[in-house]
Design an enzyme around this catalytic site. Sequence first.
Site, mmCIF file in Angstrom:
data_model
loop_
_atom_site.group_PDB
_atom_site.id
_atom_site.type_symbol
_atom_site.label_atom_id
_atom_site.label_comp_id
_atom_site.label_asym_id
_atom_site.label_seq_id
_atom_site.Cartn_x
_atom_site.Cartn_y
_atom_site.Cartn_z
ATOM 1 N N ASP A 39 42.231 -9.703 -47.695
ATOM 2 C CA ASP A 39 42.652 -9.910 -48.923
ATOM 3 C C ASP A 39 42.280 -10.888 -50.072
ATOM 4 O O ASP A 39 41.521 -11.241 -50.714
ATOM 5 C CB ASP A 39 43.532 -8.876 -49.592
ATOM 6 C CG ASP A 39 43.696 -7.190 -49.315
ATOM 7 O OD1 ASP A 39 45.037 -6.845 -49.407
ATOM 8 O OD2 ASP A 39 42.548 -7.223 -49.421
ATOM 9 N N LYS A 117 29.370 14.172 -31.875
ATOM 10 C CA LYS A 117 28.319 15.125 -32.776
ATOM 11 C C LYS A 117 29.064 15.124 -34.181
ATOM 12 O O LYS A 117 29.631 16.088 -34.311
ATOM 13 C CB LYS A 117 28.055 16.788 -32.587
ATOM 14 C CG LYS A 117 26.910 17.080 -34.159
ATOM 15 C CD LYS A 117 25.449 18.883 -33.686
ATOM 16 C CE LYS A 117 25.252 18.871 -34.857
ATOM 17 N NZ LYS A 117 25.490 18.482 -36.174
ATOM 18 N N ARG A 138 19.376 12.339 -45.842
ATOM 19 C CA ARG A 138 18.291 13.259 -44.656
ATOM 20 C C ARG A 138 17.821 13.719 -45.452
ATOM 21 O O ARG A 138 16.445 14.352 -45.616
ATOM 22 C CB ARG A 138 19.028 13.948 -43.804
ATOM 23 C CG ARG A 138 18.241 14.908 -42.450
ATOM 24 C CD ARG A 138 18.622 15.446 -41.104
ATOM 25 N NE ARG A 138 17.936 16.407 -41.385
ATOM 26 C CZ ARG A 138 16.969 17.410 -40.753
ATOM 27 N NH1 ARG A 138 17.557 18.426 -42.522
ATOM 28 N NH2 ARG A 138 16.564 18.312 -40.386
ATOM 29 N N CYS A 434 14.041 42.509 -62.351
ATOM 30 C CA CYS A 434 16.302 42.594 -62.369
ATOM 31 C C CYS A 434 16.513 41.235 -63.402
ATOM 32 O O CYS A 434 15.920 40.168 -62.233
ATOM 33 C CB CYS A 434 16.540 42.929 -61.098
ATOM 34 S SG CYS A 434 17.832 42.612 -60.641
#
EC number: 6.5.1.2
Length: 833
Positions: A39, A117, A138, A434
């Site tokens: 920092d 994964k 993606r 509808c």
Amino acid sequence: MTASPDPAQRIDALRRRIEDANYRYHVLDEPQMADADYDKLMRELEALERAHPELASADSPTQRVGHLAASRFAEVRHALPMLSLGNAFSEEEVTEFVRRISERLEVKQPLFSAEPKLDGLAISLRYENGEFVQGATRGDGATGEDVSANLRTVKAIPLRLRGEGWPQVLEVRGEVYMPRAAFEAYNAQMRAQGGKVLANPRNGAAGSLRQLDARITAQRPLSFFAYGVGEVSEGALPQTHSAILAQLRAWGFPVSALVEVVQGSDGLLAYYQRIGAARDGLAFDIDGVVYKLDDLAGQREMGFVSRAPRWAIAHKFPAQEQSTTVEAIEIQIGRTGAATPVARLKPVHVAGVIVTNATLHNADQIARLDVRVGDTVIVRRAGDVIPEVAAVVADQRPPGTQAWQMPTQCPVCGSQIVREEGQAVWRCSGELTCPAQRKEAFRHFVSRRAMDVDGLGEKFIEVLVDSGLVKGVADLYLLSVDQLLQLRLISTAESPHAFLREAREHLASGAYAQLETSVVGIGVDLAGERDVPQTWQADLLRAGLPRFDWNRKKIATKWAENLIEAIETSRDTTLERFLFALGIEHVGESTAKALSAWFGDLELIRHLPWPLFKRVPDIGGEVARSLGHFFDQAGNQQAIDDLLQRGVRIGDTHPPSPKLREALSFASVLEDMDIPKVTPVRAQQLAASVDSFAALRTAGADALQQAGVPAPVVAALLQWLDRPENTALANAAQQAMETVLARLPQADALQTGPLDGQTVVITGTLAALTRDAAKQRLEALGAKVAGSVSKKTAFLVAGEEAGSKLDKAQSLGVEIWGEARLLAFLGDHGQQP
């Protein structure tokens, strides 16, 4: 006295030390700097950069803190598609996956790279000359969203590559995720502050990365793992996947320490068991493992099927499950009319999410499971994402329950619910009458990937449909600013009295009296606040609203004017967007794009018999029949006519693809008709004997058998042709085939294009046509349209507000074309807009 260090040198040293600390922390997992020291260095660097703004740099660690919010994300077309993976859920499927590769490559025990994964958000990172220049989601695999500003805030992602030897262009694919401990700490902080907590790490990662304000993303504890590469140019990479990952790690990318190279199916399954056993103790969420053929030459040999590679597969873990009680079973009507049963559940935590609803898929699934109201059921998040009812705990069933039956009427419009023969899905027969279907159809029609009507949200779509002002999507193009203002006032008013008080301020006395009469007409007592029907808004909207002359000086109109302008802008569109916007069942963006590329003309497409659609790669019988069913409906054809008559313009109409010359023949039509026993081989055999369906009937069974066609095939064919509807379809398909072939350019005109073998780049905004339309026209003339400029670029088309691509083209000496030259060239070669 010691001289003060040069600011440029000190800034450079600080940047190197901070990035080295990031690399050791995120990549090597070997932190060597205390947080307080980190920092302190960061604060010193920030102070120096403020004092010397001329030394600012996009790859500085200080640029990770985020910038001001954007209004929306820009689209990014991936140079190489970000493909999805096929899934395996059993050992048998994994063994079969390995067998196919072994047989194709003639290798008994192929080597695979195995890796976890991650359950996060897939992204693509683009580096040019070692510097991060763009990051994208993606998306649909072909087109993602530019989230570069947000990705700069992720400390695990290098802004400049380490080492040397990187390609000029390097695209790295990977997963942004939120570590479990960081997720829990963030939620604890939010609870203490009374803020909004995140549902789970996956949603936290995805939602954080899609924040329009990068400063918000910077506050989220995100990390990153690289798992592969995309576009690579002017540079070489190793020839195995595992070696590529090792190289990426050396260049500064975090790569999972759990990646292993294993051999054959036994190695894969053993890895699956090891990772599964360690899953709960990992620092991040995973929903399976991924197996990739390690040898890149083998990957190229295996190739791809549809949108997935044949050389890789995801082996999913069993979904997480919990038990709960079914409180009700209701029907939801989708935009295509599909009636999907949904279980309303007693709330239960499943995989970190509170689940109150779960799909039952269809009536057949309910019958198989025998799900009843009151049952205790096992709820599973399929793929750890979509809740579904997996099983019924039969021994806990209360007495008196009844088997569930599909309702006979639509819960929204009352129309009959029907199921076509051989189909699992029941549908409302109300179609465009509808309201549920109309609302969904409108939502889809105006969505970003379709007609892209910016500013028309879901709630206001409901108001539009409920008002009766729009009964079909074409009615959008009849709306006025006054109508929108009127609807907004009604839909947001707390009571009819409040609405009338507001309206009095903006209406002439005569118009107000007319409105007051309408309100009284629906049964509202204006003398007091009583006797107001709860449905007063819907009743008034349906009552046939008069058109009032609003006083524009007293009422805010900008939002309505902007919406009308957005509707007007959407009139100019492309064929693939228009086809996608129609909401045809099974027709997504990729199918719409293929239809546009192959047939090129709405008038041709809307009148084609369904078998001809099967000539387009990746369109099978189900999609082809869905297209045919849609275009066979008079109401749908009328809706298309209405859209065209109300000014919708398709700007990229072009002749059918020359590929149809080889794809279309009488044999192909025979093959695509789905005639029993008429296989592709038999279709070729029949077409060698006759050239039309009329000739087939005239020839008779004996002549066809003498030509070598087996008797069972002849019998099935003639029996199929005996049905009048089949004969009509066959004749229409052959006639349509001849029409398409007649519209193709002459063969001698198709040998070469003026831009064959040339690479072209488009940048900036074009006035006369969209960049997609320009791309299609250039590709029709043989060009390859690329996303980045290189020495191999033949010329750059530069529109308004051209950016860095123009600068790079000029530095490389690439020829620059303005829009006027492009249009003249396209016109000279039959591709004018």
